[in-house]
Write a protein that holds these residues in place. Sequence first.
Motif, PDB file in Angstrom:
ATOM      1  N   ASP A  84       0.704  -1.186  -0.374  1.00 33.07           N
ATOM      2  CA  ASP A  84      -0.055  -0.216  -0.042  1.00 33.07           C
ATOM      3  C   ASP A  84       0.661   1.393   0.414  1.00 33.07           C
ATOM      4  N   GLN A  85       2.221   1.371   0.459  1.00 40.21           N
ATOM      5  CA  GLN A  85       2.497   2.720   0.143  1.00 40.21           C
ATOM      6  C   GLN A  85       4.310   2.826  -1.222  1.00 40.21           C
ATOM      7  N   GLY A  86       3.258   1.652  -1.878  1.00 41.65           N
ATOM      8  CA  GLY A  86       4.143   1.304  -3.226  1.00 41.65           C
ATOM      9  C   GLY A  86       4.707   0.191  -3.285  1.00 41.65           C
ATOM     10  N   GLN A  87       5.402   0.167  -2.124  1.00 41.33           N
ATOM     11  CA  GLN A  87       7.297  -1.113  -2.586  1.00 41.33           C
ATOM     12  C   GLN A  87       6.707  -1.828  -2.926  1.00 41.33           C
ATOM     13  N   ALA A  88       7.960  -2.497  -3.929  1.00 39.88           N
ATOM     14  CA  ALA A  88       7.932  -3.930  -4.407  1.00 39.88           C
ATOM     15  C   ALA A  88       7.949  -4.938  -3.358  1.00 39.88           C
ATOM     16  N   VAL A  89       7.532  -5.489  -2.748  1.00 41.82           N
ATOM     17  CA  VAL A  89       7.441  -6.613  -1.655  1.00 41.82           C
ATOM     18  C   VAL A  89       7.402  -8.254  -1.884  1.00 41.82           C
ATOM     19  N   ALA A  90       6.683  -8.322  -2.660  1.00 41.19           N
ATOM     20  CA  ALA A  90       6.617  -9.963  -3.136  1.00 41.19           C
ATOM     21  C   ALA A  90       7.209  -9.873  -4.760  1.00 41.19           C
ATOM     22  N   THR A  91       7.838 -10.790  -5.121  1.00 42.82           N
ATOM     23  CA  THR A  91       7.826 -11.589  -6.756  1.00 42.82           C
ATOM     24  C   THR A  91       7.896 -12.788  -7.556  1.00 42.82           C
ATOM     25  N   ALA A  92       7.199 -13.263  -8.379  1.00 46.73           N
ATOM     26  CA  ALA A  92       7.380 -14.521  -8.800  1.00 46.73           C
ATOM     27  C   ALA A  92       7.357 -14.269 -10.509  1.00 46.73           C
ATOM     28  N   ARG A  93       7.731 -15.639 -11.296  1.00 46.90           N
ATOM     29  CA  ARG A  93       7.869 -15.266 -12.879  1.00 46.90           C
ATOM     30  C   ARG A  93       7.162 -16.681 -13.233  1.00 46.90           C
ATOM     31  N   VAL A  94       6.647 -16.375 -14.300  1.00 51.41           N
ATOM     32  CA  VAL A  94       5.498 -17.594 -15.117  1.00 51.41           C
ATOM     33  C   VAL A  94       6.497 -17.034 -16.557  1.00 51.41           C
ATOM     34  N   THR A  95       7.281 -18.969 -17.000  1.00 52.22           N
ATOM     35  CA  THR A  95       7.691 -19.473 -18.292  1.00 52.22           C
ATOM     36  C   THR A  95       6.598 -20.527 -18.976  1.00 52.22           C
ATOM     37  N   PRO A  96       5.960 -20.439 -20.451  1.00 52.94           N
ATOM     38  CA  PRO A  96       5.600 -21.080 -20.844  1.00 52.94           C
ATOM     39  C   PRO A  96       5.957 -22.030 -20.635  1.00 52.94           C
ATOM     40  N   SER A  97       5.785 -23.940 -20.486  1.00 54.76           N
ATOM     41  CA  SER A  97       6.772 -24.647 -21.293  1.00 54.76           C
ATOM     42  C   SER A  97       5.925 -24.841 -22.329  1.00 54.76           C
ATOM     43  N   ASP A  98       5.006 -25.341 -22.454  1.00 58.09           N
ATOM     44  CA  ASP A  98       4.249 -25.889 -23.339  1.00 58.09           C
ATOM     45  C   ASP A  98       3.038 -25.268 -24.020  1.00 58.09           C
ATOM     46  N   ALA A  99       2.121 -25.661 -24.962  1.00 54.61           N
ATOM     47  CA  ALA A  99       0.888 -25.063 -25.027  1.00 54.61           C
ATOM     48  C   ALA A  99      -0.240 -24.921 -23.782  1.00 54.61           C
ATOM     49  N   GLN A 100      -0.062 -26.350 -23.014  1.00 54.06           N
ATOM     50  CA  GLN A 100      -0.990 -26.048 -21.560  1.00 54.06           C
ATOM     51  C   GLN A 100      -0.377 -26.074 -20.434  1.00 54.06           C
ATOM     52  N   THR A 101       0.852 -25.419 -20.592  1.00 54.84           N
ATOM     53  CA  THR A 101       1.068 -25.144 -18.696  1.00 54.84           C
ATOM     54  C   THR A 101       2.188 -23.940 -18.457  1.00 54.84           C
ATOM     55  N   GLY A 102       2.382 -23.822 -17.693  1.00 52.39           N
ATOM     56  CA  GLY A 102       2.723 -22.515 -17.204  1.00 52.39           C
ATOM     57  C   GLY A 102       4.467 -23.004 -15.823  1.00 52.39           C
ATOM     58  N   HIS A 103       4.941 -22.100 -16.425  1.00 62.13           N
ATOM     59  CA  HIS A 103       5.710 -22.993 -14.911  1.00 62.13           C
ATOM     60  C   HIS A 103       6.474 -22.156 -14.244  1.00 62.13           C
ATOM     61  N   VAL A 104       6.585 -22.061 -12.987  1.00 60.39           N
ATOM     62  CA  VAL A 104       6.039 -20.818 -11.834  1.00 60.39           C
ATOM     63  C   VAL A 104       7.986 -21.429 -11.402  1.00 60.39           C
ATOM     64  N   GLN A 105       7.970 -19.955 -11.338  1.00 61.16           N
ATOM     65  CA  GLN A 105       9.704 -19.892 -10.288  1.00 61.16           C
ATOM     66  C   GLN A 105      10.078 -18.617  -9.706  1.00 61.16           C
ATOM     67  N   ARG A 106      10.844 -18.498  -9.018  1.00 63.30           N
ATOM     68  CA  ARG A 106      11.326 -17.667  -8.836  1.00 63.30           C
ATOM     69  C   ARG A 106      10.280 -16.168  -7.210  1.00 63.30           C
ATOM     70  N   VAL A 107       9.531 -17.699  -6.576  1.00 61.91           N
ATOM     71  CA  VAL A 107       8.726 -16.512  -6.331  1.00 61.91           C
ATOM     72  C   VAL A 107       9.340 -16.239  -5.040  1.00 61.91           C
ATOM     73  N   ALA A 108       9.416 -15.306  -4.619  1.00 65.04           N
ATOM     74  CA  ALA A 108       9.746 -14.593  -3.316  1.00 65.04           C
ATOM     75  C   ALA A 108       9.187 -13.761  -2.953  1.00 65.04           C
ATOM     76  N   THR A 109       9.869 -12.763  -0.937  1.00 63.53           N
ATOM     77  CA  THR A 109       8.951 -12.344  -1.395  1.00 63.53           C
ATOM     78  C   THR A 109      10.139 -11.960   0.521  1.00 63.53           C
ATOM     79  N   LEU A 110      10.271 -10.324   0.372  1.00 68.20           N
ATOM     80  CA  LEU A 110      11.188  -9.589   0.920  1.00 68.20           C
ATOM     81  C   LEU A 110      10.954 -10.165   2.395  1.00 68.20           C
ATOM     82  N   LYS A 111      11.379 -10.411   3.488  1.00 70.02           N
ATOM     83  CA  LYS A 111      11.964 -10.938   4.962  1.00 70.02           C
ATOM     84  C   LYS A 111      10.320  -9.978   5.347  1.00 70.02           C
ATOM     85  N   ALA A 112      11.056  -8.679   5.501  1.00 70.25           N
ATOM     86  CA  ALA A 112       9.913  -7.987   6.386  1.00 70.25           C
ATOM     87  C   ALA A 112       9.011  -8.168   5.435  1.00 70.25           C
TER      88      ALA A 112
END
Length: 145
Positions: free
Chosen positions: A52-80
Amino acid sequence: MQIKTSNQIDSLVYADAITIRRAVFVAEQHIDEALEIDTVTPATWHYVLYDDQGQAVATARVTPSDAQTGHVQRVATLKAARGRGYARKLLQRIAADGVERGWRQLTLGAQVTAQEFYTQLGYQPQGEPFMEAGLRHQTMTLMLS
């Protein structure tokens, strides 16, 4: 709270994602930066949650593995910022976007210490645990409706 996405490596979203990943994976978990900061393509979508303060606090990424599957990676939240449901919101958004893309499932390699978190979101373990970047991981799959 706001979630922004980008598939461009010159975007602010990507820069914020890398900042979070460096803090969590490189500084906190001691993963070699050469393993963590890898090459991506425009097919990879980066998600960043801003509090709510506009700070980037969590992230993830997704890449298609094929036409029916997304591969989620790098899910992370800042410790605080942990314990506030930010990663859950990101993963729910990724699942909703996956449905819109026509994907039938999402897969990810969960750190074994986070496996229960993914189970609560409906992900199911597949196969045997494996080692990646010196940490035990478990392949997990979420079926999309």
